[in-house]
Design a protein around this motif. Structure first.
Motif, PDB file in Angstrom:
ATOM      1  N   GLU A   1      -2.381   3.195  16.147  1.00 22.19           N
ATOM      2  CA  GLU A   1      -1.115   2.502  16.391  1.00 22.19           C
ATOM      3  C   GLU A   1       0.106   3.400  16.341  1.00 22.19           C
ATOM      4  O   GLU A   1       1.193   2.967  16.680  1.00 22.19           O
ATOM      5  CB  GLU A   1      -0.948   1.336  15.400  1.00 22.19           C
TER       6      GLU A   1
ATOM      7  N   HIS B   1      -5.270  -1.462   8.005  1.00 20.12           N
ATOM      8  CA  HIS B   1      -5.379  -2.802   8.558  1.00 20.12           C
ATOM      9  C   HIS B   1      -6.859  -3.131   8.745  1.00 20.12           C
ATOM     10  O   HIS B   1      -7.450  -2.785   9.770  1.00 20.12           O
ATOM     11  CB  HIS B   1      -4.609  -2.859   9.882  1.00 20.12           C
TER      12      HIS B   1
ATOM     13  N   HIS C   1      -5.383   4.257   7.658  1.00 13.15           N
ATOM     14  CA  HIS C   1      -4.381   5.309   7.551  1.00 13.15           C
ATOM     15  C   HIS C   1      -4.898   6.304   6.521  1.00 13.15           C
ATOM     16  O   HIS C   1      -4.934   6.003   5.328  1.00 13.15           O
ATOM     17  CB  HIS C   1      -3.030   4.739   7.132  1.00 13.15           C
TER      18      HIS C   1
HETATM   19 ZN    ZN Z   1      -0.162   0.726   9.935  1.00 15.66          ZN
END
Ligand code: ZN
Ligand code: MLT
Length: 454
Positions: A412, A374, A381
């Motif tokens: 997250e 993101h 990630h």
């Molecule tokens: Zn994600």
């Protein structure tokens, strides 16, 4: 567990939820015992499927009295091993608490059962003029309760924030079986500690979430999606800055790279989006009450990009999104990945990207490292294929780099069991001690997801 106490446990649970909702046979338990990457697997004593808050409370009370640990589970889409058993616990699945109460249009809030999936909430809201601000790729299975428990982030956080911002009220069951119901949804409510917000992101260690009252946002029906090909992460970040300044309808900005696109395209059997290959890609979503295509196109004109594909119809937009959202599945299909969900300041992303690739190439030359994430949230990630499942050395080094870059070792997904030994990299001893005291006060017998976070 000795047989007599095991049988007593099953009998007591059956009395509360009925015979059909205590699963003790191994074939029935199996899908609750393994996460979707296959990295986290453990055997539980039983899976119990309560139907409502009262049954959850009774189940937790039984477990507390018998000293048996409870692993709360939603849609089992977690990625840090926090929602599957480690061995000997009872999995309490909230999957039957699917009720979505009627929408309160005046407060722009809706009350949702913990077991409702994100997608079912989205369908429920369709045509209402309102929408839910948090969205992510696992929408068809991930549940609202799990998203609250992990403070899920996803693809729209840059506009609407994470789950925490959407929680206006919460109902949850504490370890002794008492129920907290703080569901008024008031905008201003400063009466003491904010217990609901403390439970958000606590990963099933402080209470079991049974219901949430969620803030909604205005539904913005006019949409445009664009996939930009760019030179590198620096160009991606510059593009983001430009879009932030000039495109008020900006709702998502995601990043992935050449190797990830390669993997996803062949996994999906789809053509690649452009004739040629490019080093990096930025996927952008705009949403407004007017057609956002023009402002997006204008900004794109001024951007330093290699190519762009714009889509406005749903089919083509979904196609562009699938290049990004299928990364997880495509990677899982290759083997068992080590997944590091981390964040740094957006401005630090280029430096972090270069260093993390270098680190992995040096520490594990045989491994394949796929990065995506993101962009708007500085949330990478880091997926590594080809490491031994239990070898944590590369994980640790990546997280040390994150700490060095003043980032967070969990953006997250949470700490789960995957990162509990790394928590001290980005939290002080005093902070961890304070967390432990809260845990001990609320769960003195340590029955709620023990081993997770700490
Ligand atoms: Zn994600
Ligand atoms: C995503 O952004 O796709 C999710 O966080 C899942 C993942 O990290 O694999």
């Amino acid at each position: 567990v000795d047989q007599a106490s095991g049988e007593k446990l099953i009998t007591e649970l059956r009395r509360v939820v009925g015979d059909n909702h205590v699963l003790s046979e191994s074939e029935l338990r199996a899908r609750y015992e393994r996460d979707w990457t296959g990295r986290f697997v453990g055997q539980c004593q039983a899976v119990v499927r309560p139907a409502n808050t009262d049954e959850v409370a009774q189940v937790v009370s039984i477990l507390n009295n018998l000293g048996v640990a409870a692993v709360a589970q939603g849609g089992n889409t977690g990625l840090v091993g926090g929602g599957v058993p480690r061995g000997g616990e009872v999995v309490v699945t909230l999957e039957r608490l699917t009720e979505i109460a009627s929408l309160d249009k005046r407060s722009r809030q809706v009350t949702v059962g913990a077991g409702a999936t994100l997608q079912s909430l989205q369908s429920h809201l369709q045509g209402s003029g309102l929408a839910f601000g948090v969205d992510h790729g696992a929408r068809s299975a991930a549940t609202i309760g799990g998203m609250v428990a992990t403070n899920a982030g996803g693809i729209h956080a840059l506009r609407y924030g994470t789950m925490r911002f959407a929680v206006a009220g919460l109902e949850a069951v504490f370890s002794d079986g008492t129920v907290m119901s703080r569901m008024s949804g008031l905008v201003k409510d400063n009466a003491g500690y904010d217990l609901p917000q403390m439970i958000v992101g606590s990963e099933g260690t402080l209470a079991l979430v049974t219901k949430a009252r969620l803030r909604l946002v205005k539904d913005l029906p006019e949409r445009a999606t664009a996939l930009f090909a760019v030179d590198d992460t620096q160009s991606a970040v510059e593009l983001l800055m430009l879009l932030r300044d000039e495109v008020p309808s900006l709702e998502a900005a995601e990043v992935f790279y050449k190797d990830g696109l390669e993997l996803v395209s062949s996994y999906l059997g789809m053509h690649k989006p452009f004739a040629g290959d490019h080093p990096a890609y930025v996927l952008v979503e705009c949403a407004a009450s007017y057609d956002p295509t023009e402002e997006l196109a204008q900004a794109a004109d001024g951007a330093n990009t290699r190519d762009v594909a714009v889509a406005v119809d749903a089919v083509r937009r979904n196609e562009l999104w699938s290049y990004r959202e299928s990364h997880t599945e495509a990677i899982n299909a290759q083997g068992i990945p080590h997944k590091l969900d981390v964040s740094v300041a957006v401005s630090a992303m280029p430096e972090f990207e270069a260093q993390v690739r270098e680190l992995i190439a040096e520490a594990a030359p045989q491994a394949l490292c796929i990065l995506f994430g993101h962009l708007g949230d500085g949330n990478y990630h880091v997926n590594i294929l080809g490491l031994e499942p239990d070898d944590e050395t590369v994980d640790r080094r990546v997280c040390e780099l994150v700490a060095y870059c003043e980032g967070s070792i969990s953006a997250e997904h949470g700490i789960g069991i995957a990162k509990r030994d790394l928590l001290s990299l980005t939290r002080t001893e005093q902070e961890i001690e304070a967390m432990r005291k809260i845990k001990a006060a609320l769960d003195p017998n340590n029955i709620l997801n023990p081993g997770v976070i700490f």
